[in-house]
Design an enzyme around this catalytic site. Structure first.
Site, mmCIF file in Angstrom:
data_model
loop_
_atom_site.group_PDB
_atom_site.id
_atom_site.type_symbol
_atom_site.label_atom_id
_atom_site.label_comp_id
_atom_site.label_asym_id
_atom_site.label_seq_id
_atom_site.Cartn_x
_atom_site.Cartn_y
_atom_site.Cartn_z
ATOM 1 N N ASP A 94 0.812 -1.255 -0.003
ATOM 2 C CA ASP A 94 -0.040 -0.013 0.010
ATOM 3 C C ASP A 94 0.964 1.195 -0.028
ATOM 4 O O ASP A 94 2.122 1.119 0.257
ATOM 5 C CB ASP A 94 -0.945 -0.132 1.191
ATOM 6 C CG ASP A 94 -0.371 -0.240 2.240
ATOM 7 O OD1 ASP A 94 0.924 0.095 2.755
ATOM 8 O OD2 ASP A 94 -1.046 -1.125 3.174
ATOM 9 N N ASP A 96 1.304 5.361 1.227
ATOM 10 C CA ASP A 96 0.874 6.432 2.265
ATOM 11 C C ASP A 96 1.597 7.477 1.358
ATOM 12 O O ASP A 96 2.512 7.705 0.905
ATOM 13 C CB ASP A 96 1.612 6.179 3.375
ATOM 14 C CG ASP A 96 0.931 5.179 4.112
ATOM 15 O OD1 ASP A 96 -0.117 4.538 3.885
ATOM 16 O OD2 ASP A 96 1.829 4.432 4.955
ATOM 17 N N ASP A 170 9.872 5.563 12.823
ATOM 18 C CA ASP A 170 10.931 4.663 13.565
ATOM 19 C C ASP A 170 12.194 4.470 12.909
ATOM 20 O O ASP A 170 13.349 4.743 13.593
ATOM 21 C CB ASP A 170 9.816 3.305 13.796
ATOM 22 C CG ASP A 170 9.356 2.579 12.430
ATOM 23 O OD1 ASP A 170 9.823 3.322 11.391
ATOM 24 O OD2 ASP A 170 8.448 1.876 12.533
HETATM 25 P P1 ATP Z 1 4.153 -2.411 6.184
HETATM 26 O O1 ATP Z 1 2.987 -1.578 5.522
HETATM 27 O O2 ATP Z 1 5.066 -2.962 5.119
HETATM 28 O O3 ATP Z 1 4.063 -3.255 6.950
HETATM 29 P P2 ATP Z 1 5.424 0.292 6.732
HETATM 30 O O4 ATP Z 1 6.764 0.797 7.163
HETATM 31 O O5 ATP Z 1 4.560 0.794 5.606
HETATM 32 O O6 ATP Z 1 5.552 -1.271 6.546
HETATM 33 P P3 ATP Z 1 3.148 1.207 8.479
HETATM 34 O O7 ATP Z 1 2.663 0.676 9.664
HETATM 35 O O8 ATP Z 1 2.362 1.361 7.211
HETATM 36 O O9 ATP Z 1 4.509 0.461 7.923
HETATM 37 O O10 ATP Z 1 3.592 2.715 8.480
HETATM 38 C C1 ATP Z 1 3.932 3.488 7.515
HETATM 39 C C2 ATP Z 1 5.180 4.370 8.122
HETATM 40 O O11 ATP Z 1 4.880 5.240 9.269
HETATM 41 C C3 ATP Z 1 6.396 3.720 8.784
HETATM 42 O O12 ATP Z 1 7.377 3.544 7.500
HETATM 43 C C4 ATP Z 1 6.944 4.722 9.447
HETATM 44 O O13 ATP Z 1 7.598 5.518 8.819
HETATM 45 C C5 ATP Z 1 5.829 5.389 10.183
HETATM 46 N N1 ATP Z 1 5.446 4.360 11.493
HETATM 47 C C6 ATP Z 1 4.478 3.613 11.295
HETATM 48 N N2 ATP Z 1 4.490 3.140 12.753
HETATM 49 C C7 ATP Z 1 5.376 3.790 13.679
HETATM 50 C C8 ATP Z 1 5.926 3.709 14.861
HETATM 51 N N3 ATP Z 1 5.188 2.985 15.510
HETATM 52 N N4 ATP Z 1 6.612 4.580 15.322
HETATM 53 C C9 ATP Z 1 7.036 5.377 14.544
HETATM 54 N N5 ATP Z 1 6.979 5.438 13.180
HETATM 55 C C10 ATP Z 1 6.038 4.850 12.545
HETATM 56 MG MG MG Z 2 2.610 0.602 4.900
#
Ligand code: ATP
Ligand code: MG
Length: 478
Positions: A94, A96, A170
């Protein structure tokens, strides 16, 4: 030290908000605990020749959101996990978008856009089945943020600048911004360097960041397993000591994270990683019991290998099925104990299900909808041995029949259920009613030998001799 540094930096007046499309902040250098320097305000900007993102892997809708926002003078980037995956040459699941437009400003620009969330509002911009989650740059958790007694941030809902937004993410590899218009990647925390070294590194001071949000400990384990990245030592070191902080995280959030872990495409590696890091006690206290049980381990390994394959093939996954797999051997064990104690087969199974679900519920709130599915799948298992009368046709009509049969087949693969029986049921499930009836008719002759169906009076006599109703092909092993 870094805390002070950030405070000093962001307390400065006049650094409130960027104007769209500019990157004019002075280049400030800082050092984290490991002595590694990083730029706080000014990103390193990578061109396509360096980052080599294949634009064809970028969602058209995400590009459209960015272009629309940019045409109105706002900044807009694809951000987070999508950029990380694109840089790795993977198609993100997905997309963002991060922007300096406010949620209201975003919403106004799109026909189907909904503001969601109360504390920190984000906008869901919808295009058919795809939703582009669009959020406004967020400020760092500041001294004014509400935290609990362990330092967990309860509220941080202020809008901020792009560099602040980067610093509150993160891991360095999750903090890069891709502008699809200029095809540049904006990198505030040396994410590209870490990505190339396949390293997960916490932005800022790890202990403080884990205290702010203990779920980051689960995230780092998940990403390491999924991406096959190493975890930088300073990022990994504090986890064992801080593992208990997971106890303060709402159970519903732990469930969401657990589901992400299981659906990551590297489920078993994630569970092994959790256990190694000493984190499983906080999310999945029953994991030890399952993995230390040889049969439980082989069942789960097989189940998760199939799950991972489905993820890789882009096939849908049923969370109920997954959780049913996860906890099955505990149910089976408890069921066996109850049968040995002389309890009646079906009620004993239901009692075992209640027991295991209650234990797990102490840590992870599995939604009722899912526990309903799990119970149905489990309750089906002994029913597969009843092949007489109308029962098989009735089973076929039930919503969870297919899932329950998949589950039964899985058990057969690891020698936990009768393989021939599983094959028979698969044939029965896949054919038409005429053939189904002939399959059932074919059983009549030797049903007695298998202890299935047959004369009810004889069944009664048999039950009297064997009060446990044991001896089944699919029930608890005796
Ligand atoms: P995936 O969707 O593949 O699991 P992702 O990195 O996209 O991994 P998401 O949960 O969709 O994870 O979050 C999108 C973005 O938001 C992350 O890449 C990070 O930059 C930020 N993020 C998400 N959760 C946290 C957190 N708990 N603390 C800090 N930043 C976060
Ligand atoms: Mg994501």
């Amino acid at each position: 030290m870094i805390k002070k540094f950030f405070k000093r930096l962001f307390a400065k007046p006049g650094l409130s908000r960027d104007t769209p499309g500019t990157a004019t902040h002075s280049h400030l250098q800082g050092h984290d605990k490991t002595g590694r320097s990083y730029s706080v305000h000014k990103p390193k900007i990578w061109n396509v020749a360096d980052h080599r993102i294949d634009r064809r892997l970028v969602s058209h809708n995400a590009i459209r959101v960015c272009e629309t926002l940019q045409s109105k003078g706002y900044k807009a980037f694809v951000v987070g996990g999508a950029v990380r995956d694109l840089l790795l040459g993977m198609r993100p699941k997905d997309f963002d978008v991060a922007t300096d437009a406010s949620p209201e400003q975003v919403q106004r620009l799109f026909r189907r856009a909904r503001i969601i969330g109360r504390r920190f509002q984000i906008v869901h911009v919808m295009f058919g089945p795809e939703t582009i989650e669009t959020s406004t740059f967020r400020a760092l958790a500041s001294s004014s943020s509400e935290v609990d007694e362990h330092g967990r941030v309860l509220r941080d809902n202020e809008f901020g600048r792009q560099d602040e937004d980067a610093s509150r993410r993160d891991f360095t590899v999750n903090a890069m911004y891709y502008d699809p218009t200029t095809e540049t990647v904006w990198d505030y925390h040396r994410g590209m360097e870490d990505l190339r070294a396949r390293t997960l590194r916490m932005i800022g001071e790890p202990v403080r960041r884990y205290r702010e949000d203990p779920v980051r400990m689960l995230r780092v384990v998940r990403f390491a397993a999924k991406l096959d990245f190493r975890i930088e030592p300073a990022t990994y070191a504090p986890i064992a000591e801080l593992a208990d902080l997971l106890k303060n995280v709402p159970a519903s959030r732990l469930f969401d994270e657990m589901l992400k872990l299981l659906m990551s495409g590297s489920a078993m590696a994630c569970l092994v990683g959790l256990r190694k890091a000493g984190l499983h006690g906080g999310v999945f206290p029953l994991l030890d019991a399952i993995l230390d049980h040889k049969k439980g381990e082989s069942f789960l390994t097989e189940a998760l290998a199939r799950t991972d394959q489905r993820v890789k093939d882009g096939k849908p996954l049923s969370p109920g099925f997954l959780f049913a797999c996860l906890l099955w051997h505990l149910v089976l064990e408890d069921w066996e104990v109850r049968i040995k104690r002389g309890e009646v087969k079906f009620p004993a199974l239901f009692a075992a299900m209640d027991q295991v679900l209650a234990e797990q519920a102490e840590r992870t709130a599995i939604p009722r909808r899912l526990t309903g599915d799990m119970r149905e799948i489990w309750a089906f298992q002994p029913r597969f041995e009843k092949r007489a009368g109308k029962a098989p046709f009735k089973m076929l009509e039930q919503a969870k029949f297919r899932a329950a049969l998949d589950f039964f087949e899985l058990r057969a693969v690891v020698g936990d259920a009768d393989k021939a029986l599983a094959l028979w049921w698969r044939e029965f499930a896949e054919t038409d009613n005429t053939h189904r009836q002939s399959l059932l008719d074919g059983l009549r002759g030797n049903a007695e030998n298998r202890g299935e169906g047959g004369d009810p009076a004889r069944k009664k006599r048999r039950r009297r001799r064997k009060p446990n109703g044991g001896g089944s092909a699919t029930g608890p092993a005796e």
